[in-house]
Design an enzyme around this catalytic site. Structure first.
Site, PDB file in Angstrom:
ATOM      1  NE  ARG A   1      -3.819  -2.205   0.245  1.00 24.46           N
ATOM      2  CZ  ARG A   1      -3.567  -3.414  -0.249  1.00 24.46           C
ATOM      3  NH1 ARG A   1      -2.456  -3.647  -0.931  1.00 24.46           N
ATOM      4  NH2 ARG A   1      -4.433  -4.388  -0.101  1.00 24.46           N
TER       5      ARG A   1
ATOM      6  CB  SER B   1      -8.754  -1.803   4.423  1.00 23.45           C
ATOM      7  OG  SER B   1      -9.129  -3.025   3.852  1.00 23.45           O
TER       8      SER B   1
ATOM      9  CD  GLU C   1      -5.638   0.492   2.604  1.00 25.39           C
ATOM     10  OE1 GLU C   1      -5.319  -0.501   3.292  1.00 25.39           O
ATOM     11  OE2 GLU C   1      -6.372   0.407   1.609  1.00 25.39           O
TER      12      GLU C   1
HETATM   13  C1  LIG Z   1     -15.560  -0.992  -0.616  1.00 20.64           C
HETATM   14  C2  LIG Z   1     -14.097  -0.672  -0.860  1.00 20.64           C
HETATM   15  C3  LIG Z   1     -13.188  -1.702  -1.045  1.00 20.64           C
HETATM   16  C4  LIG Z   1     -11.835  -1.433  -1.273  1.00 20.64           C
HETATM   17  N1  LIG Z   1     -10.993  -2.479  -1.469  1.00 20.64           N
HETATM   18  C5  LIG Z   1      -9.677  -2.239  -1.704  1.00 20.64           C
HETATM   19  C6  LIG Z   1      -8.773  -3.337  -1.937  1.00 20.64           C
HETATM   20  O1  LIG Z   1      -9.175  -4.498  -1.943  1.00 20.64           O
HETATM   21  N2  LIG Z   1      -7.471  -3.044  -2.161  1.00 20.64           N
HETATM   22  C7  LIG Z   1      -7.015  -1.758  -2.184  1.00 20.64           C
HETATM   23  O2  LIG Z   1      -5.802  -1.569  -2.399  1.00 20.64           O
HETATM   24  N3  LIG Z   1      -7.835  -0.705  -1.983  1.00 20.64           N
HETATM   25  C8  LIG Z   1      -9.144  -0.913  -1.745  1.00 20.64           C
HETATM   26  N4  LIG Z   1      -9.995   0.136  -1.523  1.00 20.64           N
HETATM   27  C9  LIG Z   1      -9.454   1.504  -1.516  1.00 20.64           C
HETATM   28  C10 LIG Z   1      -9.604   2.269  -2.846  1.00 20.64           C
HETATM   29  O3  LIG Z   1     -10.501   1.627  -3.690  1.00 20.64           O
HETATM   30  C11 LIG Z   1      -8.268   2.429  -3.564  1.00 20.64           C
HETATM   31  O4  LIG Z   1      -7.337   3.065  -2.725  1.00 20.64           O
HETATM   32  C12 LIG Z   1      -8.411   3.254  -4.857  1.00 20.64           C
HETATM   33  O5  LIG Z   1      -7.213   3.169  -5.593  1.00 20.64           O
HETATM   34  C13 LIG Z   1      -8.736   4.707  -4.593  1.00 20.64           C
HETATM   35  O6  LIG Z   1      -9.015   5.323  -5.837  1.00 20.64           O
HETATM   36  P1  LIG Z   1      -9.883   6.632  -5.954  1.00 20.64           P
HETATM   37  O7  LIG Z   1      -9.809   7.068  -7.373  1.00 20.64           O
HETATM   38  O8  LIG Z   1     -11.228   6.437  -5.397  1.00 20.64           O
HETATM   39  O9  LIG Z   1      -9.028   7.622  -5.017  1.00 20.64           O
HETATM   40  P2  LIG Z   1      -9.495   8.974  -4.321  1.00 20.64           P
HETATM   41  O10 LIG Z   1     -10.167   8.635  -3.025  1.00 20.64           O
HETATM   42  O11 LIG Z   1     -10.226   9.852  -5.250  1.00 20.64           O
HETATM   43  O12 LIG Z   1      -8.074   9.641  -3.993  1.00 20.64           O
HETATM   44  C14 LIG Z   1      -7.197   9.077  -3.037  1.00 20.64           C
HETATM   45  C15 LIG Z   1      -5.986  10.010  -2.881  1.00 20.64           C
HETATM   46  O13 LIG Z   1      -5.239  10.053  -4.095  1.00 20.64           O
HETATM   47  C16 LIG Z   1      -5.183  11.383  -4.636  1.00 20.64           C
HETATM   48  N5  LIG Z   1      -5.362  11.224  -6.099  1.00 20.64           N
HETATM   49  C17 LIG Z   1      -6.451  10.717  -6.734  1.00 20.64           C
HETATM   50  N6  LIG Z   1      -6.214  10.589  -8.053  1.00 20.64           N
HETATM   51  C18 LIG Z   1      -4.955  11.039  -8.259  1.00 20.64           C
HETATM   52  C19 LIG Z   1      -4.119  11.156  -9.424  1.00 20.64           C
HETATM   53  N7  LIG Z   1      -4.536  10.775 -10.632  1.00 20.64           N
HETATM   54  N8  LIG Z   1      -2.867  11.665  -9.271  1.00 20.64           N
HETATM   55  C20 LIG Z   1      -2.425  12.039  -8.051  1.00 20.64           C
HETATM   56  N9  LIG Z   1      -3.156  11.956  -6.912  1.00 20.64           N
HETATM   57  C21 LIG Z   1      -4.408  11.456  -7.020  1.00 20.64           C
HETATM   58  C22 LIG Z   1      -6.297  12.145  -3.949  1.00 20.64           C
HETATM   59  O14 LIG Z   1      -6.004  13.519  -3.849  1.00 20.64           O
HETATM   60  C23 LIG Z   1      -6.353  11.457  -2.581  1.00 20.64           C
HETATM   61  O15 LIG Z   1      -5.374  11.989  -1.720  1.00 20.64           O
HETATM   62  C24 LIG Z   1     -11.368  -0.092  -1.306  1.00 20.64           C
HETATM   63  C25 LIG Z   1     -12.295   0.958  -1.122  1.00 20.64           C
HETATM   64  C26 LIG Z   1     -13.648   0.676  -0.907  1.00 20.64           C
HETATM   65  C27 LIG Z   1     -14.618   1.809  -0.742  1.00 20.64           C
END
Ligand SMILES: Cc1cc2nc3c(=O)[nH]c(=O)nc-3n(C[C@H](O)[C@H](O)[C@H](O)COP(=O)(O)OP(=O)(O)OC[C@H]3O[C@@H](n4cnc5c(N)ncnc54)[C@H](O)[C@@H]3O)c2cc1C
Length: 336
Positions: A162, A236, A332
């Site tokens: 992570r 998580s 996380e």
């Molecule tokens: C139900 C559920 C299950 C999940 N299961 C997992 C799992 O199994 N494994 C896992 O690893 N994660 C899991 N996650 C966490 C999440 O899905 C991941 O971390 C995902 O990659 C986040 O993507 P996002 O676009 O929603 O990020 P966001 O929440 O939009 O952004 C997260 C962070 O990254 C920054 N950011 C976003 N996009 C960019 C970009 N293009 N460039 C630079 N910075 C950026 C934002 O400013 C913020 O600080 C889960 C989440 C949920 C809700």
């Protein structure tokens, strides 16, 4: 699209927290992104992907830039492999399904992870024994503040559990696209982890394909994890703590049933969910928020919670785990 004012971010974060963005813009091209990033009158900017890894604790004064960069293309192809480039605003799970449809193997175990392709490298998303880094080739970025373009290849990304350079140097780079290398045949299947094998058995699958694995993972995840469209959550909330062997031996003295996964010769990963459950938080509800009843690692908003309610709960859990087990747990989720 012009900059909008006082936009509710509730539909843009999977916790469903109702805070507002003083300034908000959704960008759908690289040029548009570059000119928005260059706006000097908004010195502080927040990049928003799918909003599935953030806990919003206050109204945002920054310019919130919603990345809506779409597009997937095959950039190299031979008989064995294919290199695919996906733009940052593509939804991760839809991208996985696109690959399954084309029989491109490598990310089937990462099915149904919420969020966008462009965010996936930041915490090196992982599930069921597979991590993003396993198929990652490179990603393109704008570096802040000078907006120079830089392509990161795998070895430069410092991927860990992570973790990546993009997490270590938070807000320094905006990822605009990611390229992956997938297999076209002879896929390397990964069914040892978790309950994939037994799920495949339930599905009566003897010789699984990548599509079967994707379906099995979707089915397991749907049965275990709360759907953010129904109960607000961010997956998580904590990372699984990695502790020294010595510390783990101490833990075993009091908790002989403590589960563990070796990380290196001297380090052990302890499931955070087990610690939280042992500390009595699993299923605990505090009005409109709490800890999920089936998955102790997931904090939930039943509706109407604010970010500070959840932040305070996460701090209470961290403090309790430290007192009971002498183990520090790190969030996380990004607290904003
Ligand atoms: C139900 C559920 C299950 C999940 N299961 C997992 C799992 O199994 N494994 C896992 O690893 N994660 C899991 N996650 C966490 C999440 O899905 C991941 O971390 C995902 O990659 C986040 O993507 P996002 O676009 O929603 O990020 P966001 O929440 O939009 O952004 C997260 C962070 O990254 C920054 N950011 C976003 N996009 C960019 C970009 N293009 N460039 C630079 N910075 C950026 C934002 O400013 C913020 O600080 C889960 C989440 C949920 C809700």
């Amino acid at each position: 699209m012009p900059i909008q004012n006082n936009i509710s971010l509730k539909p843009y974060n999977t916790f469903g927290i109702d805070v507002s963005a003083k300034y908000f813009i959704s960008v759908s091209s690289l040029n548009e992104l570059k000119s928005v990033l260059a706006l000097e009158e908004y010195p502080n900017k927040l990049i928003l992907g799918g909003g599935s890894n953030m806990l919003l604790t206050k109204n945002q004064d920054k310019l919130v830039i919603h990345l809506n960069l779409k597009g997937i293309e095959i950039i190299v192809e031979n008989d064995e492999f294919v290199i695919v480039k996906a733009n940052a605003g593509e939804n991760w799970h839809e991208f996985v399904l696109w690959c399954m449809d084309k029989n491109f193997g490598g990310i089937e175990n990462l099915s149904l992870i919420p969020g966008n392709v462009g965010t996936a490298p930041i915490q090196n998303i992982g599930a069921y024994g597979v991590e993003l880094k396993d198929t990652f080739v490179s990603c393109e970025t704008f570096a802040l503040p000078d907006l120079s373009m830089h392509t990161f290849f795998k070895s430069e990304c410092l991927f860990g559990y992570r973790d990546s350079i993009f997490k270590q140097q938070k807000d320094r780079y905006v990822i605009t696209s990611v390229s992956f290398k997938f297999t076209k045949h002879n896929h390397k299947l990964n069914i040892q982890y978790g309950t994939i094998a037994s799920e495949l058995e339930l599905m009566n699958v003897v010789n699984p394909t990548i599509q079967d694995i994707s379906k099995a993972v979707i089915s397991i995840r749907e049965s275990k994890l709360p759907n953010p469209k129904i109960i607000g959550n961010s997956g998580s909330f904590f990372k699984n703590p990695v502790i020294s062997k010595k510390q783990f031996e101490d833990l075993l003295q009091n908790f002989p049933d403590a589960p563990s996964y070796p990380v290196s010769e001297n380090e052990i990963k302890v499931p955070a969910g087990w610690l939280i459950e042992k500390a009595g938080f699993k299923g605990k509800r505090f009005g409109c928020y709490g800890v999920h009843k089936n998955q102790a690692l997931v904090l939930v908003n039943y509706g109407g919670a604010n970010g500070n309610d959840l932040l305070n709960l996460s701090k209470l859990i961290q403090k309790t785990i430290l007192r009971l087990f002498n183990i520090s747990m790190e969030a996380e989720v990004n607290i904003l």
